[in-house]
Design an enzyme around this catalytic site. Structure first.
Site, PDB file in Angstrom:
ATOM      1  N   ASP A  58       1.030  -0.927  -0.014  1.00  0.00           N
ATOM      2  CA  ASP A  58       0.061   0.080  -0.082  1.00  0.00           C
ATOM      3  C   ASP A  58       0.916   1.415  -0.060  1.00  0.00           C
ATOM      4  O   ASP A  58       1.514   1.247   0.752  1.00  0.00           O
ATOM      5  CB  ASP A  58      -1.017   0.033   1.216  1.00  0.00           C
ATOM      6  CG  ASP A  58      -1.984   1.355   1.395  1.00  0.00           C
ATOM      7  OD1 ASP A  58      -3.094   0.899   1.938  1.00  0.00           O
ATOM      8  OD2 ASP A  58      -1.682   2.207   0.611  1.00  0.00           O
ATOM      9  N   ASP A 106      -3.457   2.241  -5.425  1.00  0.00           N
ATOM     10  CA  ASP A 106      -2.051   2.141  -4.821  1.00  0.00           C
ATOM     11  C   ASP A 106      -1.956   0.896  -3.729  1.00  0.00           C
ATOM     12  O   ASP A 106      -1.283   0.785  -2.874  1.00  0.00           O
ATOM     13  CB  ASP A 106      -1.957   3.509  -3.916  1.00  0.00           C
ATOM     14  CG  ASP A 106      -2.847   3.330  -2.684  1.00  0.00           C
ATOM     15  OD1 ASP A 106      -3.964   2.752  -2.431  1.00  0.00           O
ATOM     16  OD2 ASP A 106      -2.006   3.875  -1.596  1.00  0.00           O
ATOM     17  N   GLU A 107      -2.871  -0.017  -4.147  1.00  0.00           N
ATOM     18  CA  GLU A 107      -2.618  -1.203  -3.069  1.00  0.00           C
ATOM     19  C   GLU A 107      -2.998  -2.571  -3.741  1.00  0.00           C
ATOM     20  O   GLU A 107      -3.899  -2.495  -4.697  1.00  0.00           O
ATOM     21  CB  GLU A 107      -3.952  -0.727  -2.405  1.00  0.00           C
ATOM     22  CG  GLU A 107      -4.160  -1.520  -0.924  1.00  0.00           C
ATOM     23  CD  GLU A 107      -5.376  -1.297  -0.312  1.00  0.00           C
ATOM     24  OE1 GLU A 107      -5.862  -2.079   0.570  1.00  0.00           O
ATOM     25  OE2 GLU A 107      -5.811   0.071  -0.151  1.00  0.00           O
TER      26      GLU A 107
HETATM   27  P1  TTP Z   1      -5.403   4.966   0.974  1.00  0.00           P
HETATM   28  O1  TTP Z   1      -4.464   3.825   0.837  1.00  0.00           O
HETATM   29  O2  TTP Z   1      -6.500   4.425   1.571  1.00  0.00           O
HETATM   30  O3  TTP Z   1      -4.706   6.122   1.725  1.00  0.00           O
HETATM   31  P2  TTP Z   1      -3.269   6.770   1.354  1.00  0.00           P
HETATM   32  O4  TTP Z   1      -2.523   6.105   0.441  1.00  0.00           O
HETATM   33  O5  TTP Z   1      -3.620   8.283   0.970  1.00  0.00           O
HETATM   34  O6  TTP Z   1      -2.662   7.144   2.935  1.00  0.00           O
HETATM   35  P3  TTP Z   1      -1.901   5.662   3.803  1.00  0.00           P
HETATM   36  O7  TTP Z   1      -0.573   5.941   3.834  1.00  0.00           O
HETATM   37  O8  TTP Z   1      -2.877   5.765   4.909  1.00  0.00           O
HETATM   38  O9  TTP Z   1      -2.172   4.380   2.753  1.00  0.00           O
HETATM   39  O10 TTP Z   1      -5.945   5.551  -0.544  1.00  0.00           O
HETATM   40  C1  TTP Z   1      -5.019   5.378  -1.641  1.00  0.00           C
HETATM   41  C2  TTP Z   1      -5.509   6.931  -2.397  1.00  0.00           C
HETATM   42  O11 TTP Z   1      -6.764   6.640  -2.963  1.00  0.00           O
HETATM   43  C3  TTP Z   1      -5.571   7.995  -1.386  1.00  0.00           C
HETATM   44  O12 TTP Z   1      -4.289   8.609  -1.741  1.00  0.00           O
HETATM   45  C4  TTP Z   1      -6.613   8.788  -2.224  1.00  0.00           C
HETATM   46  C5  TTP Z   1      -7.490   7.938  -2.625  1.00  0.00           C
HETATM   47  N1  TTP Z   1      -9.021   8.023  -1.948  1.00  0.00           N
HETATM   48  C6  TTP Z   1     -10.020   8.767  -2.178  1.00  0.00           C
HETATM   49  O13 TTP Z   1      -9.961   9.341  -3.281  1.00  0.00           O
HETATM   50  N2  TTP Z   1     -10.966   8.587  -1.209  1.00  0.00           N
HETATM   51  C7  TTP Z   1     -10.965   7.922  -0.245  1.00  0.00           C
HETATM   52  O14 TTP Z   1     -12.021   7.892   0.535  1.00  0.00           O
HETATM   53  C8  TTP Z   1      -9.697   6.970   0.012  1.00  0.00           C
HETATM   54  C9  TTP Z   1      -9.835   6.268   1.273  1.00  0.00           C
HETATM   55  C10 TTP Z   1      -8.652   7.219  -0.777  1.00  0.00           C
HETATM   56 MG    MG Z   2      -2.101   4.027   0.492  1.00  0.00          MG
END
Ligand code: TTP
Ligand code: MG
Length: 355
Positions: A10, A105-106
């Protein structure tokens, strides 16, 4: 049972990290990726600096501005994120084709067998993190475990730039010691309910019978019962996210009137939710398809943090996507709604109501 080696990867504060990478003036500042704070938009994500102020994904942008007045608001650039996603997937596929994307991203990787015959999943995770960084200048966090559930929870434990390994021998203890709010699928509302039942950790959760958990939490109760015992037999499925469930309708005559359109959307959402319920899977991405009278077809999508699993939620978002079309200006001959990004895991339904 046959033991598997699963990695969950992630990216850290993904959209925000990309924006910081590409604009050096943002360095060290709280960065919030979203529409303008004075609009009705919600936050996509925020960097760790902004999170210190309590800003998080899916929060109304106006609230983010109140919490963090000096935050820099940046518009999302989806095509850039998509390209980076392709780059990291290229790296994953140097090791295995058993890659299951969960979002841009995951992803889960099953590296039990891999192209490089590396027996240590930890080494592969470390290699992948390094390659991601040298290719994109962005950091990722990884979790390594024998089941998807633990890999997913583990990748979140030492963010940013973390690598957390839970061996099969450590799994039972890991789950017993896990704070209930850290269970993937247990959100703030369920956490509160669990705490009120005296469930603070996985160990406490294990004291409850399956029947009791179902009584308190419905279908999810059964999921909690099994997952806390490490019973997660879901395979890494590279094709899963290609699945979607949809419903659409072509009208006998083209329509312009907004109330008529809302009525049609309502009927489509009704059909869709019954299909979703039958399939017992839920998705996080909603796509609205509009075909105008001249057969020109467009679609608008939105990915939410939580599942689209009630008719009201589907309808709410379909209506807001409708605002991004030429509705009321052009006649429409077809409307359709599709839910994709399906996941069979049961997440806390009540969280949805918070938004
Ligand atoms: P995430 O992996 O949930 O969050 P993140 O990568 O920003 O932070 P973390 O370090 O905690 O993993 O989500 C990945 C991307 O997806 C995030 O950068 C933006 C997008 N996203 C949205 O557009 N809406 C949402 O509700 C979420 C959770 C994420
Ligand atoms: Mg993330």
């Amino acid at each position: 049972m046959f033991e598997r080696k699963i990695i969950h990867i992630d990216m850290d504060a993904f959209y925000a990290s990309v924006e910081e990478r590409d604009d050096s003036s943002l360095k060290g500042k709280p960065v919030i990726v979203s529409g303008p704070p004075e609009s009705r938009s919600v936050v996509c994500t925020a960097n760790y600096e902004a999170r210190k102020f309590g800003v998080h994904s899916a929060m109304p942008s106006s609230r983010a501005k109140k919490l963090c007045p000096e935050g820099v608001f940046v518009y999302p650039r989806f095509s850039v994120y998509k390209n980076i996603s392709l780059e990291i997937h290229e790296i994953f596929h140097q090791y295995t084709d058993l890659v299951e994307p969960l979002s841009l991203d995951e992803a889960y990787l099953d590296v039990t067998m891999n192209f490089r015959n590396i027996s240590s999943a930890t080494k592969i995770a470390r290699d992948i993190k390094e390659k991601i960084f040298s290719k994109t200048k962005l950091t990722a966090s990884a979790g390594v475990a024998g089941i998807k559930f633990i890999a997913k929870v583990a990748s979140n434990m030492n963010k940013p730039n973390g690598l957390t390994v839970v061996t099969p021998e450590q799994a039972e203890r890991f789950l017993e010691e896990l704070k209930i709010g850290k269970f993937y699928g247990i959100g703030a509302v369920t956490e509160k309910k669990m705490l009120s039942l005296g469930i603070k950790t996985g160990k406490d959760l294990k004291e409850f019978t399956k029947l009791d958990l179902i009584k308190h939490f419905g279908k999810s109760g059964s999921f909690y019962y099994h997952i806390v015992r490490g019973e997660d037999f879901r395979e890494v499925n590279p094709y899963r996210n290609r699945k979607s469930i949809g419903a659409e309708n072509t009208f006998p005559v083209d329509i312009l009137d907004i109330n008529r359109i809302y009525h049609e959307l309502d009927e489509i959402a009704e059909v869709l939710i019954s299909r979703i319920k039958k399939s017992s899977s839920k998705g996080k991405t909603i796509t609205l398809k509009v075909k105008y009278a001249n057969f020109e077809s467009i679609s608008r999508s939105f990915t939410h943090r939580f599942f689209f699993d009630t008719k009201e939620i589907i309808l709410d978002y379909a209506k807001s996507l409708l605002k991004q079309t030429e509705v009321e200006r052009r006649k429409i001959r077809l409307l359709g709604i599709t839910i994709s990004g399906l996941d069979e895991i049961y997440e806390d339904e009540t969280q949805l109501k918070l938004f």
